[in-house]
Scaffold this motif. Structure first.
Motif, mmCIF file in Angstrom:
data_model
loop_
_atom_site.group_PDB
_atom_site.id
_atom_site.type_symbol
_atom_site.label_atom_id
_atom_site.label_comp_id
_atom_site.label_asym_id
_atom_site.label_seq_id
_atom_site.Cartn_x
_atom_site.Cartn_y
_atom_site.Cartn_z
ATOM 1 N N TYR A 1 2.943 -0.718 -5.959
ATOM 2 C CA TYR A 1 1.899 -0.484 -4.963
ATOM 3 C C TYR A 1 0.520 -0.784 -5.554
ATOM 4 O O TYR A 1 0.300 -0.674 -6.762
ATOM 5 C CB TYR A 1 1.928 0.961 -4.482
ATOM 6 C CG TYR A 1 3.081 1.287 -3.571
ATOM 7 C CD1 TYR A 1 3.327 0.534 -2.428
ATOM 8 C CD2 TYR A 1 3.918 2.372 -3.850
ATOM 9 C CE1 TYR A 1 4.380 0.855 -1.581
ATOM 10 C CE2 TYR A 1 4.970 2.698 -3.003
ATOM 11 C CZ TYR A 1 5.190 1.934 -1.865
ATOM 12 O OH TYR A 1 6.228 2.246 -1.030
ATOM 13 N N THR B 1 0.839 -1.194 0.000
ATOM 14 C CA THR B 1 0.000 0.000 0.000
ATOM 15 C C THR B 1 0.873 1.243 0.000
ATOM 16 O O THR B 1 1.760 1.380 0.844
ATOM 17 C CB THR B 1 -0.917 0.030 1.236
ATOM 18 O OG1 THR B 1 -1.712 -1.158 1.247
ATOM 19 C CG2 THR B 1 -1.832 1.233 1.200
ATOM 20 N N ASP B 2 0.624 2.133 -0.932
ATOM 21 C CA ASP B 2 1.402 3.369 -1.046
ATOM 22 C C ASP B 2 1.093 4.269 0.155
ATOM 23 O O ASP B 2 -0.052 4.708 0.340
ATOM 24 C CB ASP B 2 1.026 4.087 -2.343
ATOM 25 C CG ASP B 2 1.940 5.265 -2.664
ATOM 26 O OD1 ASP B 2 2.626 5.754 -1.745
ATOM 27 O OD2 ASP B 2 1.956 5.686 -3.834
ATOM 28 N N ARG C 1 6.412 3.953 -8.637
ATOM 29 C CA ARG C 1 5.535 3.385 -7.605
ATOM 30 C C ARG C 1 4.551 2.366 -8.182
ATOM 31 O O ARG C 1 3.404 2.245 -7.736
ATOM 32 C CB ARG C 1 4.791 4.507 -6.858
ATOM 33 C CG ARG C 1 5.702 5.628 -6.383
ATOM 34 C CD ARG C 1 4.966 6.723 -5.677
ATOM 35 N NE ARG C 1 4.744 6.393 -4.260
ATOM 36 C CZ ARG C 1 5.664 6.507 -3.298
ATOM 37 N NH1 ARG C 1 6.897 6.925 -3.587
ATOM 38 N NH2 ARG C 1 5.367 6.202 -2.037
ATOM 39 N N ASN D 1 -0.784 7.504 -0.683
ATOM 40 C CA ASN D 1 -2.043 7.452 -1.424
ATOM 41 C C ASN D 1 -3.212 7.384 -0.449
ATOM 42 O O ASN D 1 -3.392 6.389 0.259
ATOM 43 C CB ASN D 1 -2.043 6.235 -2.356
ATOM 44 C CG ASN D 1 -3.261 6.188 -3.259
ATOM 45 O OD1 ASN D 1 -4.380 6.398 -2.823
ATOM 46 N ND2 ASN D 1 -3.026 5.891 -4.534
ATOM 47 N N ARG E 1 -3.129 -0.289 -6.708
ATOM 48 C CA ARG E 1 -3.966 0.782 -7.243
ATOM 49 C C ARG E 1 -5.421 0.340 -7.179
ATOM 50 O O ARG E 1 -5.738 -0.811 -7.473
ATOM 51 C CB ARG E 1 -3.593 1.100 -8.688
ATOM 52 C CG ARG E 1 -2.184 1.644 -8.855
ATOM 53 C CD ARG E 1 -1.931 2.026 -10.293
ATOM 54 N NE ARG E 1 -0.608 2.622 -10.473
ATOM 55 C CZ ARG E 1 -0.211 3.232 -11.583
ATOM 56 N NH1 ARG E 1 -1.042 3.325 -12.617
ATOM 57 N NH2 ARG E 1 0.997 3.740 -11.676
#
Length: 345
Positions: free
Chosen positions: A231, A166-167, A228, A170, A233
């Motif tokens: 990660y 998980t970013d 990135r 974000n 989305r």
């Protein structure tokens, strides 16, 4: 082994309840990492507020796995209590199935790592990986069929460490996910009428939830890391549309094949993704929300483990009575979804 049943057929008195697959959950457990991350903690790095997170997700806190640990460590921590409740030794297991999309590494097998550390010497190690949050249901369905053929006892562990994919920058994905593992031991049952009554599984290809890099199409490179691409989305609107449609459809289909009306089902153990999705699904089914235990408020979306956290909570609180019917239902990236309908022995 999976089947998709029509969801537009009305229930008919001519439909005979099927002969159940005589399997039962004889033990369950969960493992939660020690570190708790609250909504207030997230607001220090994300452009959001604690109230916004609760309103949009129903989540107040979630767990994070320590950086030196991996998914297999959560699996090993979850397994002993489930085995003990079932009265099963790891040496007696016929298979160890690990359901996760955040496996330790591409090779070797995470299930093999878990099997080895548990001392389950003769067990077949199986990894279920790419149905995301629906991994656990596919693993249980596979276990049920193995038990019908020759197996006597199978350990299924659904675990995810979504914090690793998980970013942290974000907001869309950063507030949802937590880390956890859930384990069940499945064995044969001799209780007449008990077991797996019916199931429904389906899929429709979508890239609205994906991890783009790290496979053969987009191998890891300095560029994919910088952009990135490793990660997760997620298109939140697409997830909402799919989940609020597919979960009720699938539950109705499984209930129909079991010869039940949805309102006759006693317990609904649903994918713990978002409280608003759970509420919308139960409203569509016209079933009281009290029949659907919620764990996401303190655990977040724990991916493959979510359904099993709800099931384990009900078992530990002695909510499941002999003769009760219940469904396990989830949807994962892909999209892939499914429902299992059981009668408690």
């Amino acid at each position: 082994m999976t089947m998709v049943y029509a969801t537009d057929q009305p229930r008919s008195l001519s439909v005979r309840p099927p002969v159940p697959l005589p399997i039962t959950v004889s033990g369950s457990s969960i493992h939660l990492p020690d570190t708790v991350v609250t909504n207030a903690d997230l607001t220090r790095t994300l452009d959001t507020s604690a109230d916004w997170i609760v309103a949009r997700t129903g989540i107040r806190e979630r767990r994070r796995l320590a950086p030196e640990l991996a998914v297999s460590d959560m699996c090993i921590a979850a397994a002993p209590a489930a085995l003990a409740e079932a009265g099963i030794s790891a040496r007696d297991l016929d298979a160890v199935i690990v359901a996760t999309y955040t496996y330790d590494q591409p090779l070797p097998s995470t299930a093999l790592m878990v099997k080895d550390r548990l001392g389950a010497g003769r067990a077949l190690p199986i990894d279920i990986t790419q149905a995301a949050c629906a991994n656990g249901l596919q693993a249980i369905l596979l276990a049920a069929h193995l038990l019908q053929v020759s197996a006597q006892a199978i350990l299924v562990i659904a675990a995810d460490c979504a914090s690793r994919v998980t970013d942290p920058l974000n907001r869309t994905t950063g507030v949802f996910f937590g880390d956890a593992a859930g384990a069940v031991v499945l064995t044969r049952t001799e209780t007449t009428g008990a077991g797996l009554l019916a199931w429904d599984f389906g899929s429709q290809l979508s890239h609205d939830v994906e991890i783009r890099a790290g496979g053969s199409r987009l191998p890891t490179s300095a560029q994919t890391v910088a952009e990135r691409e490793h990660y997760l989305r997620m298109d939140g609107r697409a997830v909402w549309a799919a989940a609020t449609t597919r979960l009720p459809e699938s539950i109705r289909a499984a209930a129909y094949r079991a010869g039940l009306d949805v309102t006759e089902i006693d317990h609904f153990f649903l994918h713990q993704a978002n409280l608003n999705i759970l509420t919308a699904a139960m409203t569509e089914l016209e079933v009281p929300m009290q029949r659907a235990p919620v764990t996401l408020d303190t655990l977040g979306n724990t991916g493959s483990a979510g359904v099993l956290t709800a099931l384990h909570q009900a078992r530990t609180e002695d909510r499941l009575m002999p003769g009760d019917t219940y469904v396990l239902s989830a949807i994962g990236a892909g999209f892939q979804w499914g429902t299992l309908c059981f009668r408690q022995g």
